[in-house]
Design a protein around this motif. Structure first.
Motif, PDB file in Angstrom:
ATOM      1  N   PHE A 144       0.828  -1.208   0.000  1.00  0.00           N
ATOM      2  CA  PHE A 144       0.000   0.000   0.000  1.00  0.00           C
ATOM      3  C   PHE A 144       0.865   1.263   0.000  1.00  0.00           C
ATOM      4  N   PHE A 145       2.128   1.116   0.386  1.00  0.00           N
ATOM      5  CA  PHE A 145       3.031   2.264   0.468  1.00  0.00           C
ATOM      6  C   PHE A 145       4.017   2.300  -0.700  1.00  0.00           C
ATOM      7  N   ARG A 146       3.817   1.408  -1.675  1.00  0.00           N
ATOM      8  CA  ARG A 146       4.669   1.408  -2.868  1.00  0.00           C
ATOM      9  C   ARG A 146       4.154   2.444  -3.859  1.00  0.00           C
ATOM     10  N   GLY A 147       5.085   3.109  -4.546  1.00  0.00           N
ATOM     11  CA  GLY A 147       4.700   4.143  -5.501  1.00  0.00           C
ATOM     12  C   GLY A 147       4.889   3.751  -6.947  1.00  0.00           C
ATOM     13  N   ASP A 148       5.531   2.601  -7.182  1.00  0.00           N
ATOM     14  CA  ASP A 148       5.777   2.166  -8.562  1.00  0.00           C
ATOM     15  C   ASP A 148       4.576   1.390  -9.107  1.00  0.00           C
ATOM     16  N   ASP A 149       4.547   1.225 -10.405  1.00  0.00           N
ATOM     17  CA  ASP A 149       3.484   0.452 -11.047  1.00  0.00           C
ATOM     18  C   ASP A 149       3.810  -1.031 -10.871  1.00  0.00           C
ATOM     19  N   ARG A 150       2.865  -1.788 -10.286  1.00  0.00           N
ATOM     20  CA  ARG A 150       3.100  -3.220 -10.049  1.00  0.00           C
ATOM     21  C   ARG A 150       2.214  -4.102 -10.917  1.00  0.00           C
ATOM     22  N   GLY A 151       1.583  -3.481 -11.899  1.00  0.00           N
ATOM     23  CA  GLY A 151       0.767  -4.257 -12.825  1.00  0.00           C
ATOM     24  C   GLY A 151      -0.635  -4.503 -12.303  1.00  0.00           C
ATOM     25  N   CYS A 152      -1.369  -5.321 -13.048  1.00  0.00           N
ATOM     26  CA  CYS A 152      -2.761  -5.617 -12.694  1.00  0.00           C
ATOM     27  C   CYS A 152      -3.052  -7.084 -12.965  1.00  0.00           C
ATOM     28  N   LEU A 153      -3.689  -7.747 -12.009  1.00  0.00           N
ATOM     29  CA  LEU A 153      -4.014  -9.169 -12.125  1.00  0.00           C
ATOM     30  C   LEU A 153      -5.525  -9.353 -12.211  1.00  0.00           C
ATOM     31  N   LEU A 154      -5.990  -9.937 -13.318  1.00  0.00           N
ATOM     32  CA  LEU A 154      -7.412 -10.258 -13.522  1.00  0.00           C
ATOM     33  C   LEU A 154      -8.325  -9.039 -13.361  1.00  0.00           C
ATOM     34  N   GLY A 155      -7.801  -7.871 -13.704  1.00  0.00           N
ATOM     35  CA  GLY A 155      -8.601  -6.662 -13.649  1.00  0.00           C
ATOM     36  C   GLY A 155      -8.852  -6.109 -12.255  1.00  0.00           C
ATOM     37  N   ILE A 156      -8.145  -6.646 -11.244  1.00  0.00           N
ATOM     38  CA  ILE A 156      -8.310  -6.164  -9.866  1.00  0.00           C
ATOM     39  C   ILE A 156      -7.450  -4.915  -9.679  1.00  0.00           C
ATOM     40  N   ALA A 157      -8.082  -3.761  -9.608  1.00  0.00           N
ATOM     41  CA  ALA A 157      -7.348  -2.498  -9.530  1.00  0.00           C
ATOM     42  C   ALA A 157      -7.001  -2.114  -8.100  1.00  0.00           C
ATOM     43  N   THR A 158      -7.818  -2.524  -7.138  1.00  0.00           N
ATOM     44  CA  THR A 158      -7.611  -2.117  -5.745  1.00  0.00           C
ATOM     45  C   THR A 158      -6.364  -2.757  -5.138  1.00  0.00           C
ATOM     46  N   LEU A 159      -6.104  -4.009  -5.480  1.00  0.00           N
ATOM     47  CA  LEU A 159      -4.949  -4.725  -4.953  1.00  0.00           C
ATOM     48  C   LEU A 159      -3.924  -4.951  -6.046  1.00  0.00           C
ATOM     49  N   SER A 160      -2.652  -4.930  -5.659  1.00  0.00           N
ATOM     50  CA  SER A 160      -1.595  -5.287  -6.603  1.00  0.00           C
ATOM     51  C   SER A 160      -1.603  -6.799  -6.793  1.00  0.00           C
ATOM     52  N   PRO A 161      -1.006  -7.320  -7.875  1.00  0.00           N
ATOM     53  CA  PRO A 161      -0.933  -8.770  -8.059  1.00  0.00           C
ATOM     54  C   PRO A 161      -0.295  -9.490  -6.877  1.00  0.00           C
ATOM     55  N   SER A 162       0.754  -8.889  -6.307  1.00  0.00           N
ATOM     56  CA  SER A 162       1.431  -9.501  -5.157  1.00  0.00           C
ATOM     57  C   SER A 162       0.505  -9.569  -3.943  1.00  0.00           C
ATOM     58  N   GLN A 163      -0.310  -8.542  -3.749  1.00  0.00           N
ATOM     59  CA  GLN A 163      -1.251  -8.546  -2.628  1.00  0.00           C
ATOM     60  C   GLN A 163      -2.308  -9.623  -2.793  1.00  0.00           C
ATOM     61  N   ALA A 164      -2.794  -9.797  -4.013  1.00  0.00           N
ATOM     62  CA  ALA A 164      -3.796 -10.833  -4.268  1.00  0.00           C
ATOM     63  C   ALA A 164      -3.228 -12.222  -3.974  1.00  0.00           C
ATOM     64  N   VAL A 165      -1.976 -12.454  -4.407  1.00  0.00           N
ATOM     65  CA  VAL A 165      -1.328 -13.739  -4.146  1.00  0.00           C
ATOM     66  C   VAL A 165      -1.044 -13.904  -2.649  1.00  0.00           C
ATOM     67  N   CYS A 166      -0.665 -12.817  -1.993  1.00  0.00           N
ATOM     68  CA  CYS A 166      -0.368 -12.872  -0.552  1.00  0.00           C
ATOM     69  C   CYS A 166      -1.601 -13.256   0.265  1.00  0.00           C
ATOM     70  N   LEU A 167      -2.771 -12.838  -0.173  1.00  0.00           N
ATOM     71  CA  LEU A 167      -3.994 -13.245   0.516  1.00  0.00           C
ATOM     72  C   LEU A 167      -4.155 -14.764   0.474  1.00  0.00           C
ATOM     73  N   ILE A 168      -3.861 -15.346  -0.690  1.00  0.00           N
ATOM     74  CA  ILE A 168      -3.942 -16.810  -0.838  1.00  0.00           C
ATOM     75  C   ILE A 168      -2.883 -17.488   0.025  1.00  0.00           C
ATOM     76  N   LEU A 169      -1.655 -16.960  -0.008  1.00  0.00           N
ATOM     77  CA  LEU A 169      -0.569 -17.536   0.798  1.00  0.00           C
ATOM     78  C   LEU A 169      -0.882 -17.440   2.286  1.00  0.00           C
ATOM     79  N   PHE A 170      -1.511 -16.327   2.690  1.00  0.00           N
ATOM     80  CA  PHE A 170      -1.866 -16.150   4.096  1.00  0.00           C
ATOM     81  C   PHE A 170      -2.874 -17.209   4.540  1.00  0.00           C
ATOM     82  N   ILE A 171      -3.892 -17.436   3.726  1.00  0.00           N
ATOM     83  CA  ILE A 171      -4.917 -18.435   4.061  1.00  0.00           C
ATOM     84  C   ILE A 171      -4.295 -19.832   4.143  1.00  0.00           C
TER      85      ILE A 171
END
Length: 319
Positions: free
Chosen positions: A196-223
């Motif tokens: 959330f504190f990164r300023g660079d472009d980290r891309g987009c995964l499956l059209g999810i704009a609110t979360l970065s691709p890494s954040q989406a994967v991290c949610l899965i890894l966390f579970i």
């Protein structure tokens, strides 16, 4: 535009690749020490090192190729440009490394679970050098924030490097059986927040704009990691209670009322204490997991609300 912490670079080789190479050397050295320390034979150690080497190579490819699909326009460029300018996504490289290494270790008849637990420290070392490379190269920068009227760049990559060092120090000291799951659990939470504190472009995964691709994967890894840690702890506690029950019943059946200085009453008291401790441990584990889940959801909701345009901005656009 890159934002290096220090403007250090070589004429022909980017400083990031220099730091990555040093990180791999340090990780290889640490792996060798751990293999020798844990009593692996030279033959088995060689099989493990070869498996991890090809796991690392495919991990780098996975980290690069994943960006082709995350950043718009990359797939339209030539293969050479994609490979050299596409960058790396650590979280996808890590997943590729773990999957390929597991397959190769299994094919070589090496215990996958024990060996993957062994490679956590080398991963942290390589990742630490990689983040230092990010700081020197200027990628993965943080957002601009204002403190006391002065605009500065949030040190996201430097904080992550420090966090990796902390994990490198703590994980080997708190767990010998589940370091991989603890690493994935800890890093997924940290990475989800720090992005959330990164300023660079980290891309987009499956059209999810609110979360970065890494954040989406991290949610899965966390579970996955939190579930694995919880159920492993639960099974270990149940196993301990079963062993205690078998030991206790054995001595009752043999009509032994005293074992050393312990009477039957003491044994019953100890068993009640053990059951109480198990219950307390499970309750605490459940509470911690619930609190972490609530924290992650709260962060997600806040970030989503912050991403929405304000009423004032909407009115200005309408006018």
């Amino acid at each position: 535009m890159l934002k290096p912490l220090l403007n250090i670079d070589f004429e022909f080789i980017p400083i990031y690749f220099v730091m990555m190479f040093l990180g791999f050397l340090a990780a290889y050295k640490r792996l060798s020490v751990l293999l020798e320390k844990n009593g692996y034979s030279l033959f088995t150690s060689k099989k493990i090192k070869i498996s991890f080497f090809w796991g690392a190579v495919t991990g780098l490819l996975g980290a690069n190729i994943s960006n082709w699909f995350l950043f718009e326009g990359l797939m339209e460029l030539s293969l050479y440009v994609r490979l050299t300018k596409g960058g790396f996504s650590f979280i996808f490289g890590l997943i590729t490394f773990l999957i390929i290494s597991s397959i190769l270790l299994k094919l070589r008849n090496v215990n996958v679970k024990e060996t993957l637990n062994l490679v956590v420290e080398p991963i942290l070392i390589a990742h630490f050098f990689g983040r230092l490379g990010c700081s020197l190269q200027g990628c993965c920068w943080g957002k601009d924030i204002i403190i006391k009227g002065r605009e500065i760049m949030f040190p996201a990559r430097e904080i992550e490097a420090i966090f990796l060092l902390v994990l490198l120090f703590i994980i080997p000291r708190i767990s010998k059986k589940n370091p991989l799951w603890i690493y994935l659990f800890s890093y997924s939470i940290f990475r989800f927040i720090i992005d959330f504190f990164r300023g660079d472009d980290r891309g987009c995964l499956l059209g999810i704009a609110t979360l970065s691709p890494s954040q989406a994967v991290c949610l899965i890894l966390f579970i996955l990691s939190s579930s694995a840690l919880f159920f492993r702890s639960f099974l270990v506690l149940l196993k301990k209670e079963k062993i205690y029950d078998e030991w206790y019943e054995k001595h009752i059946k043999n009509k032994i009322k005293y074992i050393g200085n312990f009477s039957e009453e003491t044994l019953l008291s100890d068993k009640k204490f053990l059951i109480k401790k198990i219950t307390k441990g499970l309750v605490v584990s459940i509470i911690i997991i619930i609190l972490i889940v609530i924290s992650v959801i709260a962060i997600f909701v806040v970030s989503f609300l912050l991403a929405l345009p304000s009423v004032k901005d909407i009115k200005i656009k309408e006018e």
